[in-house]
Write a protein that holds these residues in place. Sequence first.
Motif, PDB file in Angstrom:
ATOM      1  N   ALA A 226       0.834  -1.212   0.000  1.00 34.13           N
ATOM      2  CA  ALA A 226       0.000   0.000   0.000  1.00 34.13           C
ATOM      3  C   ALA A 226       0.866   1.258   0.000  1.00 34.13           C
ATOM      4  CB  ALA A 226      -0.925  -0.007   1.212  1.00 34.13           C
ATOM      5  N   LEU A 227       1.997   1.203   0.710  1.00 33.14           N
ATOM      6  CA  LEU A 227       2.926   2.344   0.731  1.00 33.14           C
ATOM      7  C   LEU A 227       3.466   2.602  -0.670  1.00 33.14           C
ATOM      8  CD1 LEU A 227       4.694   4.467   2.148  1.00 33.14           C
ATOM      9  CD2 LEU A 227       6.352   2.624   2.625  1.00 33.14           C
ATOM     10  N   GLY A 228       3.862   1.525  -1.378  1.00 31.16           N
ATOM     11  CA  GLY A 228       4.355   1.673  -2.747  1.00 31.16           C
ATOM     12  C   GLY A 228       3.302   2.252  -3.672  1.00 31.16           C
ATOM     13  N   ALA A 229       2.058   1.785  -3.534  1.00 35.75           N
ATOM     14  CA  ALA A 229       0.966   2.298  -4.365  1.00 35.75           C
ATOM     15  C   ALA A 229       0.701   3.771  -4.072  1.00 35.75           C
ATOM     16  CB  ALA A 229      -0.300   1.470  -4.126  1.00 35.75           C
ATOM     17  N   TRP A 230       0.805   4.142  -2.798  1.00 35.04           N
ATOM     18  CA  TRP A 230       0.598   5.547  -2.410  1.00 35.04           C
ATOM     19  C   TRP A 230       1.694   6.435  -2.996  1.00 35.04           C
ATOM     20  CZ3 TRP A 230       3.490   8.468   1.441  1.00 35.04           C
ATOM     21  CH2 TRP A 230       2.937   9.730   1.697  1.00 35.04           C
ATOM     22  N   ILE A 231       2.938   5.963  -2.940  1.00 35.76           N
ATOM     23  CA  ILE A 231       4.056   6.727  -3.510  1.00 35.76           C
ATOM     24  C   ILE A 231       3.843   6.903  -5.017  1.00 35.76           C
ATOM     25  CG2 ILE A 231       6.545   6.693  -4.003  1.00 35.76           C
ATOM     26  CD1 ILE A 231       6.925   5.217  -1.331  1.00 35.76           C
ATOM     27  N   ALA A 232       3.319   5.844  -5.676  1.00 34.89           N
ATOM     28  CA  ALA A 232       3.086   5.913  -7.126  1.00 34.89           C
ATOM     29  C   ALA A 232       2.122   7.035  -7.488  1.00 34.89           C
ATOM     30  CB  ALA A 232       2.557   4.573  -7.636  1.00 34.89           C
ATOM     31  N   THR A 233       1.142   7.300  -6.623  1.00 35.59           N
ATOM     32  CA  THR A 233       0.175   8.370  -6.904  1.00 35.59           C
ATOM     33  C   THR A 233       0.776   9.748  -6.696  1.00 35.59           C
ATOM     34  OG1 THR A 233      -0.708   8.429  -4.639  1.00 35.59           O
ATOM     35  CG2 THR A 233      -1.719   6.867  -6.176  1.00 35.59           C
ATOM     36  N   LEU A 234       1.857   9.822  -5.930  1.00 42.89           N
ATOM     37  CA  LEU A 234       2.477  11.112  -5.617  1.00 42.89           C
ATOM     38  C   LEU A 234       3.509  11.546  -6.650  1.00 42.89           C
ATOM     39  CD1 LEU A 234       3.045  10.783  -1.740  1.00 42.89           C
ATOM     40  CD2 LEU A 234       1.129  11.875  -2.935  1.00 42.89           C
ATOM     41  N   VAL A 235       4.208  10.563  -7.239  1.00 40.37           N
ATOM     42  CA  VAL A 235       5.297  10.921  -8.146  1.00 40.37           C
ATOM     43  C   VAL A 235       4.739  11.374  -9.492  1.00 40.37           C
ATOM     44  CG1 VAL A 235       6.908   9.329  -7.046  1.00 40.37           C
ATOM     45  CG2 VAL A 235       5.585   8.558  -9.006  1.00 40.37           C
ATOM     46  N   ASP A 236       5.447  12.291 -10.129  1.00 44.01           N
ATOM     47  CA  ASP A 236       5.103  12.772 -11.460  1.00 44.01           C
ATOM     48  C   ASP A 236       5.200  11.616 -12.461  1.00 44.01           C
ATOM     49  OD1 ASP A 236       4.895  15.212 -13.384  1.00 44.01           O
ATOM     50  OD2 ASP A 236       6.554  14.000 -14.173  1.00 44.01           O
ATOM     51  N   PRO A 237       4.300  11.543 -13.464  1.00 44.28           N
ATOM     52  CA  PRO A 237       4.361  10.447 -14.442  1.00 44.28           C
ATOM     53  C   PRO A 237       5.729  10.269 -15.095  1.00 44.28           C
ATOM     54  CG  PRO A 237       2.310  11.645 -14.703  1.00 44.28           C
ATOM     55  CD  PRO A 237       3.138  12.402 -13.691  1.00 44.28           C
ATOM     56  N   LEU A 238       6.423  11.369 -15.383  1.00 37.65           N
ATOM     57  CA  LEU A 238       7.757  11.268 -15.975  1.00 37.65           C
ATOM     58  C   LEU A 238       8.721  10.588 -15.004  1.00 37.65           C
ATOM     59  CD1 LEU A 238       9.908  11.811 -18.091  1.00 37.65           C
ATOM     60  CD2 LEU A 238      10.160  14.132 -17.168  1.00 37.65           C
ATOM     61  N   LEU A 239       8.698  11.013 -13.741  1.00 36.53           N
ATOM     62  CA  LEU A 239       9.563  10.384 -12.738  1.00 36.53           C
ATOM     63  C   LEU A 239       9.187   8.913 -12.562  1.00 36.53           C
ATOM     64  CD1 LEU A 239      11.734  10.466 -10.564  1.00 36.53           C
ATOM     65  CD2 LEU A 239      10.018  11.351  -8.959  1.00 36.53           C
ATOM     66  N   GLY A 240       7.872   8.632 -12.609  1.00 35.75           N
ATOM     67  CA  GLY A 240       7.423   7.252 -12.516  1.00 35.75           C
ATOM     68  C   GLY A 240       7.986   6.402 -13.649  1.00 35.75           C
ATOM     69  N   ASN A 241       8.007   6.968 -14.862  1.00 39.32           N
ATOM     70  CA  ASN A 241       8.578   6.257 -16.004  1.00 39.32           C
ATOM     71  C   ASN A 241      10.074   6.024 -15.831  1.00 39.32           C
ATOM     72  OD1 ASN A 241       6.077   6.235 -17.217  1.00 39.32           O
ATOM     73  ND2 ASN A 241       6.804   7.042 -19.175  1.00 39.32           N
ATOM     74  N   ILE A 242      10.771   7.028 -15.302  1.00 45.11           N
ATOM     75  CA  ILE A 242      12.215   6.897 -15.086  1.00 45.11           C
ATOM     76  C   ILE A 242      12.507   5.790 -14.076  1.00 45.11           C
ATOM     77  CG2 ILE A 242      14.257   8.064 -14.145  1.00 45.11           C
ATOM     78  CD1 ILE A 242      13.098  10.690 -15.318  1.00 45.11           C
ATOM     79  N   LEU A 243      11.739   5.761 -12.983  1.00 44.24           N
ATOM     80  CA  LEU A 243      11.928   4.728 -11.956  1.00 44.24           C
ATOM     81  C   LEU A 243      11.608   3.344 -12.520  1.00 44.24           C
ATOM     82  CD1 LEU A 243      10.343   6.533  -8.858  1.00 44.24           C
ATOM     83  CD2 LEU A 243      12.778   6.134  -9.294  1.00 44.24           C
ATOM     84  N   PHE A 244      10.532   3.265 -13.306  1.00 45.31           N
ATOM     85  CA  PHE A 244      10.155   1.982 -13.895  1.00 45.31           C
ATOM     86  C   PHE A 244      11.213   1.522 -14.896  1.00 45.31           C
ATOM     87  CE2 PHE A 244       7.107  -0.605 -16.630  1.00 45.31           C
ATOM     88  CZ  PHE A 244       7.061  -1.664 -15.731  1.00 45.31           C
ATOM     89  N   ALA A 245      11.774   2.469 -15.655  1.00 48.89           N
ATOM     90  CA  ALA A 245      12.840   2.141 -16.610  1.00 48.89           C
ATOM     91  C   ALA A 245      14.058   1.586 -15.880  1.00 48.89           C
ATOM     92  CB  ALA A 245      13.221   3.386 -17.415  1.00 48.89           C
ATOM     93  N   ALA A 246      14.370   2.164 -14.718  1.00 50.84           N
ATOM     94  CA  ALA A 246      15.497   1.663 -13.922  1.00 50.84           C
ATOM     95  C   ALA A 246      15.225   0.240 -13.445  1.00 50.84           C
ATOM     96  CB  ALA A 246      15.747   2.587 -12.728  1.00 50.84           C
ATOM     97  N   PHE A 247      13.983  -0.024 -13.035  1.00 48.34           N
ATOM     98  CA  PHE A 247      13.597  -1.359 -12.586  1.00 48.34           C
ATOM     99  C   PHE A 247      13.699  -2.362 -13.742  1.00 48.34           C
ATOM    100  CE2 PHE A 247      10.098  -4.483 -11.852  1.00 48.34           C
ATOM    101  CZ  PHE A 247      10.642  -5.107 -10.737  1.00 48.34           C
ATOM    102  N   LEU A 248      13.227  -1.973 -14.933  1.00 50.87           N
ATOM    103  CA  LEU A 248      13.307  -2.855 -16.096  1.00 50.87           C
ATOM    104  C   LEU A 248      14.759  -3.100 -16.510  1.00 50.87           C
ATOM    105  CD1 LEU A 248      10.377  -1.591 -18.377  1.00 50.87           C
ATOM    106  CD2 LEU A 248      10.403  -3.547 -16.829  1.00 50.87           C
ATOM    107  N   THR A 249      15.606  -2.095 -16.323  1.00 51.92           N
ATOM    108  CA  THR A 249      17.035  -2.269 -16.619  1.00 51.92           C
ATOM    109  C   THR A 249      17.632  -3.340 -15.721  1.00 51.92           C
ATOM    110  OG1 THR A 249      17.232   0.043 -17.315  1.00 51.92           O
ATOM    111  CG2 THR A 249      19.271  -1.105 -16.741  1.00 51.92           C
ATOM    112  N   PHE A 250      17.256  -3.319 -14.438  1.00 51.34           N
ATOM    113  CA  PHE A 250      17.708  -4.338 -13.483  1.00 51.34           C
ATOM    114  C   PHE A 250      17.286  -5.732 -13.946  1.00 51.34           C
ATOM    115  CE2 PHE A 250      16.252  -6.944  -9.835  1.00 51.34           C
ATOM    116  CZ  PHE A 250      17.484  -7.228  -9.256  1.00 51.34           C
TER     117      PHE A 250
END
Length: 265
Positions: A226-250
């Motif tokens: 739930a904490l992760g989902a809450w953080i997802a609603t707070l971050v800007d979509p661009l930042l969310g994409n950057i974080l997701f891209a980093a995760f996919l790189t891993f």
Amino acid sequence: MTATPARPPRTIRFVLACVGIGLAAGLLSGLFGVGGGTVIVPLLVLLLRFDQRLAAGTSLAAIVPTATVGVISYALHGSVAWIPALILAAGAVIGAQVGTWLLPRVSQTALRWGFVAFLAVVIVSLFIVIPSRAAGLELTLVTILGLIALGLITGVLAGLLGVGGGVIVVPALMLLFGTSDLIAKGTSLLMMIPTAVSGTIGNLRRQNVDLVAAALVGGAACTTTALGAWIATLVDPLLGNILFAAFLTFIAVQMAIRAVRGRAR
């Protein structure tokens, strides 16, 4: 008859490792709309010396409560497309059977390199296409057929490579169907539940699940999803994409290492 994988001893270290793995997996699951198996499986193998099959089965069982909490969290924000998720799940369940049938017939090394290339394209696309938070997912004949195809492809790859559906579904919903990042994540988590339940039932029959570890990992994950989902609603979509891209790189690096090791053998 297949031998039953050995279970690690139930020590304080075992409990603490499972809880720690769960906390990390839950946070990533809520933040990115993935099951968390890409974190759970390698850490169970690394920290607790789980057999690969036992780790995969235990991870799938732990995903059930984790994804459920994630869906509830996203649903509270109206970020779950319920019917599309069920269409995806139906396709994924069928596709997984095809994937497991193809498993002994297809080169794993070639598949892994192909998946790495796919992730590379997705990572680049995430910096080009920034989803709108107002975008939804309307059901038309075209989108229904597209969702069925996406579910089938996701299931096949899951059966062949053991990757979670969220890694494929989340970027596909954003880039191909134009949904918001939040709806893509919430819908992905809902899709995983029936798929994970189905897989867990099969793994229980084959004794490929450590129920104690699954309960510890899944229980701990529920506290941070739930904490992760809450953080997802707070971050800007661009930042969310950057974080997701980093995760996919891993994940891409993990898959490339497996491909190299598989070729070496």
